[in-house]
Scaffold this motif. Sequence first.
Motif, PDB file in Angstrom:
ATOM      1  N   ARG A  95      13.948   0.435   1.839  1.00 35.46           N
ATOM      2  CA  ARG A  95      12.939   1.100   2.196  1.00 35.46           C
ATOM      3  C   ARG A  95      11.918   0.567   1.382  1.00 35.46           C
ATOM      4  N   PHE A  96      10.599   0.636   1.768  1.00 31.97           N
ATOM      5  CA  PHE A  96       9.391  -0.001   1.310  1.00 31.97           C
ATOM      6  C   PHE A  96       8.381   1.255   0.947  1.00 31.97           C
ATOM      7  N   PRO A  97       8.600   1.874  -0.020  1.00 30.24           N
ATOM      8  CA  PRO A  97       7.702   3.200   0.110  1.00 30.24           C
ATOM      9  C   PRO A  97       6.314   2.995  -0.424  1.00 30.24           C
ATOM     10  N   ASN A  98       6.018   1.728  -1.135  1.00 33.30           N
ATOM     11  CA  ASN A  98       4.826   1.553  -1.718  1.00 33.30           C
ATOM     12  C   ASN A  98       4.332   0.022  -1.608  1.00 33.30           C
ATOM     13  N   PRO A  99       3.196  -0.393  -0.890  1.00 31.99           N
ATOM     14  CA  PRO A  99       2.750  -2.006  -0.954  1.00 31.99           C
ATOM     15  C   PRO A  99       2.700  -2.355  -2.349  1.00 31.99           C
ATOM     16  N   ALA A 104      -0.384  -7.469  -8.622  1.00 29.43           N
ATOM     17  CA  ALA A 104       0.514  -6.312  -9.458  1.00 29.43           C
ATOM     18  C   ALA A 104       1.478  -7.043  -9.993  1.00 29.43           C
ATOM     19  N   ARG A 105       2.122  -6.162 -11.172  1.00 25.61           N
ATOM     20  CA  ARG A 105       3.304  -6.680 -11.587  1.00 25.61           C
ATOM     21  C   ARG A 105       4.404  -5.705 -11.184  1.00 25.61           C
ATOM     22  N   ILE A 106       5.742  -6.432 -11.069  1.00 25.01           N
ATOM     23  CA  ILE A 106       6.608  -5.587 -10.520  1.00 25.01           C
ATOM     24  C   ILE A 106       7.918  -5.889 -11.366  1.00 25.01           C
ATOM     25  N   ARG A 107       8.811  -4.944 -11.377  1.00 29.68           N
ATOM     26  CA  ARG A 107      10.234  -5.154 -12.086  1.00 29.68           C
ATOM     27  C   ARG A 107      11.433  -4.619 -11.465  1.00 29.68           C
ATOM     28  N   CYS A 108      12.549  -4.754 -11.848  1.00 30.07           N
ATOM     29  CA  CYS A 108      13.505  -4.311 -10.793  1.00 30.07           C
ATOM     30  C   CYS A 108      14.790  -3.652 -11.852  1.00 30.07           C
ATOM     31  N   ILE A 132       6.605  -0.829  -9.352  1.00 31.90           N
ATOM     32  CA  ILE A 132       5.145  -1.383  -9.436  1.00 31.90           C
ATOM     33  C   ILE A 132       4.663  -0.770 -10.848  1.00 31.90           C
ATOM     34  N   GLU A 133       4.076  -1.657 -11.762  1.00 30.96           N
ATOM     35  CA  GLU A 133       3.256  -1.221 -12.953  1.00 30.96           C
ATOM     36  C   GLU A 133       2.405  -0.237 -12.499  1.00 30.96           C
ATOM     37  N   GLY A 134       2.127   0.946 -13.235  1.00 30.64           N
ATOM     38  CA  GLY A 134       1.165   1.831 -13.027  1.00 30.64           C
ATOM     39  C   GLY A 134       1.217   2.799 -11.800  1.00 30.64           C
ATOM     40  N   GLU A 135       2.260   2.607 -10.947  1.00 32.35           N
ATOM     41  CA  GLU A 135       2.440   3.260  -9.781  1.00 32.35           C
ATOM     42  C   GLU A 135       3.532   4.306  -9.999  1.00 32.35           C
ATOM     43  N   ALA A 136       3.507   5.382  -9.224  1.00 33.91           N
ATOM     44  CA  ALA A 136       4.567   6.504  -9.295  1.00 33.91           C
ATOM     45  C   ALA A 136       5.464   6.192  -8.219  1.00 33.91           C
ATOM     46  N   LYS A 137       5.275   5.373  -7.042  1.00 26.89           N
ATOM     47  CA  LYS A 137       6.354   5.412  -6.153  1.00 26.89           C
ATOM     48  C   LYS A 137       6.726   3.851  -6.135  1.00 26.89           C
ATOM     49  N   PRO A 138       7.896   3.601  -6.009  1.00 28.13           N
ATOM     50  CA  PRO A 138       8.513   2.070  -6.004  1.00 28.13           C
ATOM     51  C   PRO A 138       8.010   1.455  -4.887  1.00 28.13           C
ATOM     52  N   ALA A 139       8.009  -0.007  -5.040  1.00 28.43           N
ATOM     53  CA  ALA A 139       7.792  -0.941  -4.010  1.00 28.43           C
ATOM     54  C   ALA A 139       8.889  -1.023  -2.922  1.00 28.43           C
ATOM     55  N   CYS A 140      10.015  -0.944  -3.335  1.00 32.22           N
ATOM     56  CA  CYS A 140      11.262  -1.353  -2.638  1.00 32.22           C
ATOM     57  C   CYS A 140      12.528  -0.489  -3.243  1.00 32.22           C
ATOM     58  N   VAL A 141      13.281   0.094  -2.465  1.00 32.92           N
ATOM     59  CA  VAL A 141      14.661   0.533  -2.953  1.00 32.92           C
ATOM     60  C   VAL A 141      15.758  -0.036  -1.764  1.00 32.92           C
ATOM     61  N   ALA A 142      16.757  -0.636  -2.289  1.00 31.80           N
ATOM     62  CA  ALA A 142      17.596  -1.319  -1.580  1.00 31.80           C
ATOM     63  C   ALA A 142      19.059  -1.145  -1.925  1.00 31.80           C
TER      64      ALA A 142
END
Length: 150
Positions: A95-99, A104-108, A132-142
């Motif tokens: 799922r991709f809950p947030n673009p 942006a910076r991301i981590r896993c 995603i740094e500073g975002e409440a919802k993740p970019a991806c869950v897999a």
Amino acid sequence: MRTFTDVAELEATVGQEIGTTDWFEVTQERVNAFADATDDHQWIHVDVERAKSGPFGGTIAHGYLTLSLIPMFNTQLMRIETTGARLNYGLNKVRFPNPVKVGARIRCTATLGTLTDVPAGKQMVTNYVIEIEGEAKPACVAEMVVLLLS
């Protein structure tokens, strides 16, 4: 980084968080390269000027680009040094809950979900959350499935 040298170590880790990666910046150059590799040149990803007036105020990464970074992130999270080969078997759920906005910076973060017997060896399901740094919802869950051949 966690190193697993045998299946018993993996079995002992089922249900546990493996770790979290460093932050990684998603650049326009990477997005453009992904667009070229997949022939997906939708303006929301590659047209910087047009995307400024779009729904996200700028370009965003392809969802599949975000997903495709899991192997890169995995090099920071774990190494599996069991005797048999490892094969990517697929994904159970993505799922991709947030673009991910470009810049942006991301981590896993990874958690070992299950490790089950299959005729060829073991089937390992690992749960990944890309935030995603500073975002409440993740970019991806897999949920990624890997076969550990005996």
